[in-house]
Every structure is written in structure tokens, then in C-alpha cells.
Enzyme design. Structure first.
Site, PDB file in Angstrom:
ATOM      1  CB  SER A 539       0.932  -1.353  -1.822  1.00 38.23           C
ATOM      2  OG  SER A 539       1.160  -0.693  -0.422  1.00 38.23           O
ATOM      3  CD  GLU A 622       8.207   0.932  -4.189  1.00 42.34           C
ATOM      4  OE1 GLU A 622       7.799   1.579  -3.527  1.00 42.34           O
ATOM      5  OE2 GLU A 622       7.562   0.288  -5.421  1.00 42.34           O
ATOM      6  CG  HIS A 650       4.124   2.880  -2.977  1.00 41.73           C
ATOM      7  ND1 HIS A 650       4.257   1.214  -2.356  1.00 41.73           N
ATOM      8  CD2 HIS A 650       2.533   2.197  -2.319  1.00 41.73           C
ATOM      9  CE1 HIS A 650       4.055   0.568  -2.145  1.00 41.73           C
ATOM     10  NE2 HIS A 650       2.894   1.026  -1.963  1.00 41.73           N
TER      11      HIS A 650
END
Length: 706
Positions: A539, A622, A650
């Protein structure tokens, strides 16, 4: 049983953070005989840590030690003598979880009241629709007013329902049997009924989207291409509250007063109600984004009084009254908020009085009579249940979920502190291999971006700090400084804040400065080889990795869990809603490119000179964001490898995936930083690929980093 799902702190707020996505649930069943910990034999020889020690850690609540804003997983009995929670243990062999409802008494007695169910993971309101996160959902069990029963949420066959069980022991049973998840619940005042909240409108929305698909889905703000072409569930679907009679199962729509009672249980902001009617709460000092909050009290006469002490302003994590009229609150403070302090205060006091000060992390504290039940942990101690007396701060351990760690040799941990070039305070934990001797030099692996609590695997838990140390690597576990734009005048909205942080990549430069200052602090000790430094991140941490590889290319190898923040990705691959949001923050549209703006940050634009081995371990919802950067690196012949984990978000929630990520990261850095390889025959294809990367690694392109 219960679990949770929250995203990395600030994954949307922080620049370049990847989006979240949906995931299925594991169906295999684990062997759960050891859900409750057993006795650890005295005199057992101490050993080094392994990957399964970390993956199979028994957890209570969100696993991140930095989860200060998460709801509590603890439920205290009405008499304050017991506390209930959901205990969770991952099983990588079956790729599933063991879950159970546990009660611990004031005397340390433990009983398991129910066992079973699936992990539930949380979703988040994102741009254009709901987004899954992969973080375990956290639900605190709730005791009936008479203490005779405990209500709790349990997930089976993909749906979360409300269950109850006798507190003294007995058979648990489901109270609800619907087709949609129960999201919140509370006992009625008389204890005869339960209030529940759900969103039945989700079924109608699914039917509408199915019908729309017969004529083709409209590509609009609802669609996130990384998740798929199906429009996402909308934000703000109506919550319906109902009241269920525990004895008969009869239910009806809740009254407005009952719905408001239930809504109070869903609020995360600290709020305390004293028996005599006094209240305490937090209120922001201004309308500015991220404004600090101050403690306010309503006295017996109905007057609202603000605590004027600076100790009552900012980073308060909880509020509690005792029977004598003292208000207690837990606050983060000190150098970059590395300490937690429990204070006592009354309206007659000029300043709050400290009761307990610690660098341990205290999470999810709930009041039980004259004490707090808290989850407690530190850098080398996994989370455990503690009881803290309000009067004097005396703490005692009630339940240790992972006693096996008493016989595991961990690396030593030293706290380092520094400021970056913006003057912002930061810190990091330096972990050295067990048995490290003076004069030794080690390769260094940087793990990000919070270092609170037990040092497991960094934010997102993919980079096993103590496992690196056990294999001869030093680790710097970073705590990020505060946002660079915090307190900047003229910011009125979160959009203003994000625009200020994104302007000229201000936040990225601030974090890079902190990273380099931390590495310099380690270098000053003379214990690391400056030519063998690796860096990792998920992230916001992944964004820091990419920015560092472009602008400070000192790293010998890197591994990231999300990629990439490139011009075309931002405006195309993340969907209309995300593109509109980034344009509002100041990024150029696809039709008016600005190469100069993107040059300090874009992997694709810098692919020709990113001559560093880069491992990408990405979720299947992702990985599409990485294609622009990955393709450019591949075309330049750079040493890059991507792995895609199915059914992930995530945050990777599946135990087998976390174990695989741990071990591949260990192999990656051992190979590039130490020249070591695992002799396991099953890994020979892996090393053949990496050998080819090394032999064909592109020569660095001349020129200095911008």
C-alpha cells in the site's frame, strides 16, 4: 466464526495506495484441536522461529498492532468479572481458519463456548461503490443484561448471522436465518430481545444488476476494472433495524428509539456515559481535516465543559468513568506517538494525572468494574489479554494466546528515533539476528510502514521480520511520520488535504526523507553492509518503495505487494471514479499527459534505469494496476517477477497465501542479499529464473536520479 476486514490505514488517503477488491471465502476445514493454547513444557529447548509460527499465531481482533481506530473485539460481562472474545487461528495447510467464542475470567479461568464458522472480511465505502479489503471483520460479543447469555456473530456458508449461547456453557444456536449479513446487534434493556441491523436492499441491488446485465452493464463509476466488469454494490444502502424475541424468534421492525440505540453501538468514536448521567466525548477543535479532538464533559447540571489541558487534546483512544466520578482516558503521545498513557481526570483537576505509561500497545480496551481489559503487545511479545487497574495502573496478564513463543529465540530490538528534512518526528525498530555479535555486519531489509506492537510482518503482514532476522539479516521496521500537510493552513476538506500532499509529490518526498534518515541511523552503527540493503512495502509502503527505487537507487533488491501508480493506470485501469478523484487532486487527464510531473514517480517512465531486482506478490483484484509498469520493466529486460494470488484483496487474508508470501520474500532477499538458496528441489525452477535474471540484468543507464 467471526473475523474482520478493514483496510490498511489510509489506503485511499495516501498517495499511490492501491485499490481494494472482493474475495471468496476458503472452504477447507482446519484441524482445530489446538485453538485454545496448551501448556508449554518447562525446560523445552529454545529454537529459531519459522514461517508457520507466524502464520498460525492465535489472534484476537485485527492483527495489526497499529489498529488503534478499529472497534474493540472484547465484551465485558455486566459484573466486570469476565470478558468474551472471538479467538482466531489460521491454518495454512487447509487454507482456512479455526474460530471460537472464548470467555476468560478475572481469575484467569478459560472456557470455550462455541467453535466453528468462517472468517469474515470487511468491505469499505470507496469511490463509486463498496470495496472489499481482506482485513478480518471485528465483532465484540455482547452479554445479556443479567449476564446469563452471550450474543455473537458467526459466519457460515458465506453469510453472517447472530447466535447466542449460555454464558455458563451449553449449546449455541442461531437467532437469525436470513440471506444477508447481520452487521450490528444489541440486547434490549430487559434482555428479552435482540436488536439487529442488516441491509436487505443488497438483494434487490443484486437483482437489478443481474437484470441490467441482460442488456449489458453500463460502464460508469460503479465499475472498478481490477475487480471486474460487474458494477459494485452502492455506498449507503439503507440499514434496516429489527427486534427479535429471544425465546420465540418472533421479530418486528424496530422503533425509531430502538434503531437509535442500535446505531450507538456502531459508532467508533470514544464516548463514555457515567451512572449519574454525566457524559464524556471527543470533539474536533476545528473543521480542518485531521483536526485534533478535545475531551468534553457534560456535568450533572447539563453544562458542556471542555478540558483545557493540552493532555486532553489529540490521539485519545478511549474514555471511561469510575464509580467515584473520575474520567479515565487512554492517549497516544511522546516521540511520534510511540507511548500510550492512561490518565485520570476530574473537573476539579487542573490537569489529568498519569496512571500508566508504556511503550507497549494497548488495543480494544473495555471497562470491567474498576479495571480495563485490554489487548497488550510489544515488539517481541505477541498479543495477550491484560487487566489494568484504573486506580493505580497495575497490570496483570489474564490470557496468553501464544505461550509457545516463550521457547522461540527472537532477534534483539532497538528503538531508533530521527526527524526527516521536513522536521517531522519518526522512529523505527532495528532488529538484529539472534546471537548477533559485536563487529558483525549484516544485510539490511526495510519493512514498512507501521512498527507498533508485535513485529510480525509489517503493515499487511507479508514481510516476516523475525524470520529475516533468524536467517542472518538485520531489519529496520519503519513507523511513518505524520502526513506532511497536517496542520497546513487553508485546508478545509479531505480533498484539500490530499491535493496538498499530492502537489509536487510532497508526501512521497517527506516519506522518502524519513526512510533515508532511518537507514542513515542504522548505517551509523557500522553493523550493515551498505551495498546489501533491501526494501519492502504494501500500500503506502509500496509507494515508498517505488519512489525510493527511482529517486534514491541505493537498494540491492525490493519486494512489493501492490503496484503501480502510473499515468495510464490512474486514468484507465482503476476506473472512472478513481480517475475523477485523482484529477480533483491535481493529476493530468489521459489526453493531456505531463511527463515532467510523472517522472519522479512513474515506474513505467523510469523502467529503463530501474536496474534492481523487483518481486511483486499481488492480489488478483489488484494485479491489473501493475501491468503498465511491469510491461515496461520487462521490455527493458529488468529483473522483475510477478506472482498473482487468487481470491485476494488489498490485504491477503488466506493463510496459505500469507505463508507463501513469507517464504518467497525470505528466499528472494536471501538470494539477492546473501547469495543463499534453499536446497529444496521444488524450488529449483525459482532459482533458475533468478539466475537468468542475474546473468541478463540490464546495465544501469547513465545519469543521476532526479
Amino acid at each position: 466464526m467471526s473475523g474482520g476486514r478493514t483496510m490498511c490505514a489510509g489506503a485511499f488517503l495516501l498517495l499511490g495506495a492501491s485499490l481494494l477488491a472482493f474475495c471468496p471465502h476458503a472452504r477447507a476445514e482446519a484441524s482445530c484441536e489446538d485453538l485454545l493454547p496448551g501448556r508449554v513444557a518447562a525446560g523445552t529447548a529454545r529454537r529459531l522461529i519459522n514461517a508457520d509460527d507466524l502464520v498460525r499465531l492465535r489472534d484476537i481482533g485485527r492483527p495489526e498492532g497499529s489498529a488503534f481506530s478499529a472497534s474493540t473485539p472484547l465484551g465485558a460481562s455486566p459484573d466486570g468479572q469476565e470478558v468474551a472474545f472471538i479467538l482466531r487461528r489460521a491454518d495454512p495447510g487447509s487454507n482456512s481458519y479455526c474460530l471460537g467464542l472464548v470467555v476468560v475470567g478475572r481469575n484467569g479461568a478459560v472456557r470455550l463456548l462455541d467453535q466453528g464458522g468462517e472468517l469474515a472480511t470487511a468491505s469499505l465505502d470507496g469511490e463509486g461503490g463498496r470495496m472489499p479489503t481482506g482485513v478480518p471483520e471485528v465483532w465484540a460479543p455482547r452479554w445479556s443484561p443479567d449476564g446469563g447469555q452471550i450474543a455473537f456473530l458467526r459466519r457460515d456458508s458465506g453469510v453472517t448471522q447472530l447466535w447466542i449461547v449460555p454464558a455458563a456453557g451449553g449449546k449455541a444456536r442461531a437467532v437469525t436465518h436470513g440471506k444477508v449479513d447481520i452487521e450490528a446487534f444489541a440486547w434490549s434493556v430487559d434482555g428479552r430481545s435482540l436488536l439487529v441491523a442488516a441491509r436487505p436492499a443488497i438483494l434487490a441491488d443484486r437483482a437489478r444488476v443481474d437484470a441490467e446485465g441482460l442488456g449489458g452493464w453500463l460502464y460508469d463509476r460503479r465499475v472498478a476494472p481490477n475487480i471486474g466488469p460487474r458494477p459494485r454494490p452502492p455506498v449507503g444502502l439503507a440499514v434496516e433495524a429489527r427486534l427479535i424475541d429471544v425465546a420465540t424468534g418472533a421479530d418486528r421492525a424496530a422503533t425509531q428509539a430502538e434503531a437509535e440505540q442500535l446505531a450507538e453501538t456502531r459508532k467508533l468514536a470514544p464516548l463514555a456515559q457515567a451512572p449519574d448521567g454525566r457524559r464524556a466525548w471527543l470533539a474536533p477543535e476545528s473543521a480542518a481535516p485531521l483536526s485534533p479532538e478535545r475531551i468534553h464533559v457534560r456535568d450533572r447540571d447539563g453544562r458542556d465543559i471542555a478540558c483545557s489541558s493540552p493532555l486532553c487534546l489529540g490521539d485519545v483512544q478511549g474514555l471511561w468513568w469510575d464509580a467515584q466520578g473520575h474520567l479515565y482516558f487512554l492517549r497516544r503521545e511522546g516521540w511520534a506517538k510511540e507511548e500510550m498513557v492512561l490518565y485520570a481526570w476530574t473537573l476539579e483537576d487542573s490537569a489529568p494525572r498519569p496512571v500508566l505509561r508504556t511503550r507497549d500497545v494497548l488495543l480494544g480496551c473495555v471497562q470491567g468494574g474498576a479495571a480495563l481489559y485490554c489487548l497488550r503487545e510489544n515488539a517481541t511479545t505477541p498479543r495477550y489479554l491484560a487487566r489494568i487497574a484504573l486506580t493505580d495502573g497495575r497490570a496483570e496478564s489474564l490470557f496468553i494466546p501464544n505461550p509457545e513463543f516463550a521457547n522461540i529465540r527472537l532477534g534483539s530490538v532497538e528503538r531508533l528515533r530521527w526527524r526527516n528534512d521536513r522536521g517531522l518526528a519518526a522512529w523505527g525498530d532495528l532488529v538484529l539476528p539472534p546471537g548477533a555479535q559485536p563487529g558483525q555486519q549484516f544485510p539490511l531489509v526495510v519493512v514498512q510502514y507501521h512498527s507498533d506492537g508485535f513485529l510480525r510482518g509489517g503493515t499487511g503482514d507479508e514481510y516476516p521480520i523475525q524470520l529475516f532476522a533468524a536467517h542472518g539479516m538485520a531489519v529496520l521496521s519503519l513507523e511513518r511520520p505524520t502526513f506532511v500537510a497536517t496542520g497546513q493552513p487553508g485546508l478545509r476538506t479531505m480533498e484539500d488535504l490530499n491535493r496538498a500532499m499530492q502537489a509536487d509529490w510532497a508526501e512521497r518526498w517527506s516519506l522518502l526523507s524519513s526512510l533515508m534518515a532511518g537507514i542513515d541511523a542504522v548505517k551509523a552503527r557500522g553493523i550493515i553492509d551498505p551495498d546489501r540493503i533491501g526494501i519492502t512495502g504494501l500500500s503506502d509502503g509500496s509507494s515508498t518503495v517505488r519512489f525510493a527505487l527511482i529517486n534514491r537507487p541505493i537498494f540491492a533488491a525490493a519486494s512489493i505487494s501492490n503496484c503501480c501508480f502510473d499515468a495510464n493506470m490512474v486514468m484507465m485501469q482503476a476506473g472512472i471514479a478513481f480517475a475523477d478523484k485523482q484529477r480533483a487532486y491535481g493529476l493530468p487527464p489521459l489526453t493531456r499527459p505531463d511527463p515532467d510531473l510523472w517522472r519522479p514517480y512513474s515506474v513505467a517512465m523510469n523502467a529503463g534505469r530501474l536496474n534492481r531486482p523487483l518481486l511483486m506478490q499481488l492480489s488478483d483484484d489488484e494485479y491489473i494496476h501493475s501491468l503498465e509498469g511491469f510491461t515496461a520493466l520487462r521490455e527493458y529486460g529488468q529483473p522483475v517477477e510477478m506472482h498473482i494470488f487468487p481470491g485476494e484483496h488489498h490485504i491477503k487474508w488466506q493463510p496459505a497465501h500469507r505463508r507463501a508470501a513469507y517464504l518467497r520474500n525470505l528466499d528472494w532477499f536471501a538470494y539477492w542479499l546473501q547469495g543463499a538458496r534453499d536446497p529444496d528441489p521444488a524450488k529449483q525452477d525459482q532459482y533458475a529464473r533468478w539466475d537468468a535474471m542475474r546473468s541478463h540484468q540490464a546495465a544501469p543507464i547513465a545519469g543521476k536520479a532526479p
